[in-house]
Enzyme design. Structure first.
Site, short mmCIF file in Angstrom:
data_model
loop_
_atom_site.label_atom_id
_atom_site.label_comp_id
_atom_site.label_asym_id
_atom_site.label_seq_id
_atom_site.Cartn_x
_atom_site.Cartn_y
_atom_site.Cartn_z
N HIS A 175 0.83 -1.77 0.48
CA HIS A 175 0.28 0.05 -0.06
C HIS A 175 0.94 0.79 0.17
CE1 HIS A 175 -3.09 -2.82 2.41
NE2 HIS A 175 -3.11 -2.50 1.32
N LYS A 181 -15.65 -7.38 7.47
CA LYS A 181 -14.26 -8.14 6.78
C LYS A 181 -13.45 -8.52 8.61
CE LYS A 181 -11.42 -6.95 3.07
NZ LYS A 181 -10.47 -6.90 2.53
N ARG A 189 -3.18 -6.44 -8.04
CA ARG A 189 -1.41 -7.35 -8.01
C ARG A 189 -0.73 -8.20 -8.74
NH1 ARG A 189 -3.31 -9.18 -2.52
NH2 ARG A 189 -5.19 -8.74 -3.88
N SER A 194 -2.93 -7.82 3.39
CA SER A 194 -2.95 -7.49 4.59
C SER A 194 -3.55 -8.68 5.55
CB SER A 194 -4.16 -6.63 4.99
OG SER A 194 -4.04 -5.04 4.49
N1 COA Z 1 -0.38 -4.46 -2.11
C1 COA Z 1 -0.19 -4.85 -0.93
N2 COA Z 1 -2.29 -5.90 -0.41
C2 COA Z 1 -2.55 -4.45 -1.66
C3 COA Z 1 -2.36 -4.24 -2.12
C4 COA Z 1 -1.16 -3.52 -2.72
N3 COA Z 1 -1.12 -2.50 -3.59
N4 COA Z 1 -3.57 -3.98 -3.07
C5 COA Z 1 -4.62 -4.33 -2.44
N5 COA Z 1 -4.22 -4.78 -0.91
C6 COA Z 1 -4.67 -6.47 -0.72
C7 COA Z 1 -5.25 -5.99 0.59
O1 COA Z 1 -4.37 -5.99 1.74
C8 COA Z 1 -6.29 -6.23 0.71
O2 COA Z 1 -5.79 -7.65 1.78
P1 COA Z 1 -6.93 -8.58 2.57
O3 COA Z 1 -8.06 -8.64 1.68
O4 COA Z 1 -5.98 -9.33 3.03
O5 COA Z 1 -7.26 -7.81 3.33
C9 COA Z 1 -6.75 -6.80 -0.06
O6 COA Z 1 -5.84 -6.72 -1.32
C10 COA Z 1 -8.08 -6.93 -0.74
O7 COA Z 1 -7.86 -5.58 -1.22
P2 COA Z 1 -8.93 -4.53 -1.27
O8 COA Z 1 -9.77 -4.98 -2.62
O9 COA Z 1 -8.55 -2.96 -1.62
O10 COA Z 1 -10.26 -4.50 0.00
P3 COA Z 1 -10.05 -3.88 0.79
O11 COA Z 1 -10.98 -4.65 1.79
O12 COA Z 1 -8.69 -3.63 1.36
O13 COA Z 1 -11.20 -2.24 0.14
C11 COA Z 1 -13.27 -0.98 -0.28
C12 COA Z 1 -12.52 -2.11 -0.10
C13 COA Z 1 -13.18 -0.86 0.87
C14 COA Z 1 -12.56 -0.37 -1.21
C15 COA Z 1 -14.96 -1.20 -0.68
O14 COA Z 1 -14.86 -2.10 -0.19
C16 COA Z 1 -15.65 -0.02 -0.94
O15 COA Z 1 -14.61 0.47 -1.61
N6 COA Z 1 -16.06 -0.20 0.21
C17 COA Z 1 -17.52 0.90 0.66
C18 COA Z 1 -18.63 0.39 0.64
C19 COA Z 1 -19.00 1.18 -0.77
O16 COA Z 1 -18.98 2.41 -1.95
N7 COA Z 1 -19.13 -0.65 -1.73
C20 COA Z 1 -19.89 0.11 -3.30
C21 COA Z 1 -19.00 -0.36 -3.95
S1 COA Z 1 -19.82 -0.74 -5.73
#
Ligand code: COA
Length: 159
Positions: free
Chosen positions: A18, A42, A91, A129
């Site tokens: 990140h 989550k 990724r 994460s």
């Molecule tokens: N390096 C390392 N890890 C990474 C990464 C990077 N560059 N990019 C993503 N990841 C990891 C994250 O740590 C996460 O790990 P985890 O699942 O083990 O926790 C995983 O990849 C998935 O990440 P991500 O897709 O970013 O999910 P998230 O849970 O971190 O975020 C939100 C999702 C918050 C952006 C999304 O749920 C959201 O927008 N929520 C708000 C509600 C909303 O508007 N919903 C409607 C959308 S249509």
């Protein structure tokens, strides 16, 4: 015209993957809002306050990055922050379908906001994460994957 981009996630906790994305996009846009979702579905290990505090401290060297916690819909927070771009790190191919679905839905909800994908650095392609939390919970060494402040936070919480 100055462009603000929002970089959303759960950041439970923020990893070097990140940090790499945040650093790279901080050079591409005028302002970056790193938005940390409460995301109760989550069942995060770190509280929203802990995740926000860690990201705020760790990203302090990036002067155009602001960290905020959020609840609710991302497009609403983006509009409030006057962000016209949503940044997502990709990724691997496995991220693609899900990301396209979310980007499509966000575009439907607010067509003024564009989603931009950043290719995660190859060396972090395997990182997430939850993998970091899993290793830390078994007393494994995660110092390569997170900032020392996150290591301390794990030590405090895991004892
Ligand atoms: N390096 C390392 N890890 C990474 C990464 C990077 N560059 N990019 C993503 N990841 C990891 C994250 O740590 C996460 O790990 P985890 O699942 O083990 O926790 C995983 O990849 C998935 O990440 P991500 O897709 O970013 O999910 P998230 O849970 O971190 O975020 C939100 C999702 C918050 C952006 C999304 O749920 C959201 O927008 N929520 C708000 C509600 C909303 O508007 N919903 C409607 C959308 S249509």
């Amino acid at each position: 015209m100055e462009i603000t981009a929002i970089y959303p996630g759960t950041f439970d906790p923020i990893t070097v993957g990140h940090m790499d994305v945040a650093e790279r996009v901080s050079g591409m846009f005028d302002h970056i809002v790193l938005a940390i979702a409460r995301n109760p579905s989550k069942k995060p290990f770190f509280t929203l306050e802990e995740r926000t505090e860690l990201a705020t401290e760790i990203l302090k060297p990036l002067s155009n990055v602001t960290v905020i916690p959020f609840d609710g819909l991302l497009v609403n927070v983006a509009a409030e922050a006057k962000a016209s771009v949503i940044v997502r790190g990709l990724r691997a191919v496995s991220d693609f379908d899900y990301e396209m679905q979310i980007a499509g839905m966000n575009r439907k909800l607010n067509s003024d906001i564009e989603t931009v994908f950043i290719a995660a650095a190859q060396e972090y392609a395997f990182l997430s994460s939850s993998i970091v939390r899993e290793i830390a919970s078994h007393q494994g060494d995660v110092s390569e994957f997170v900032h020392p402040m996150v290591l301390d936070a794990f030590k405090r919480k895991l004892g």
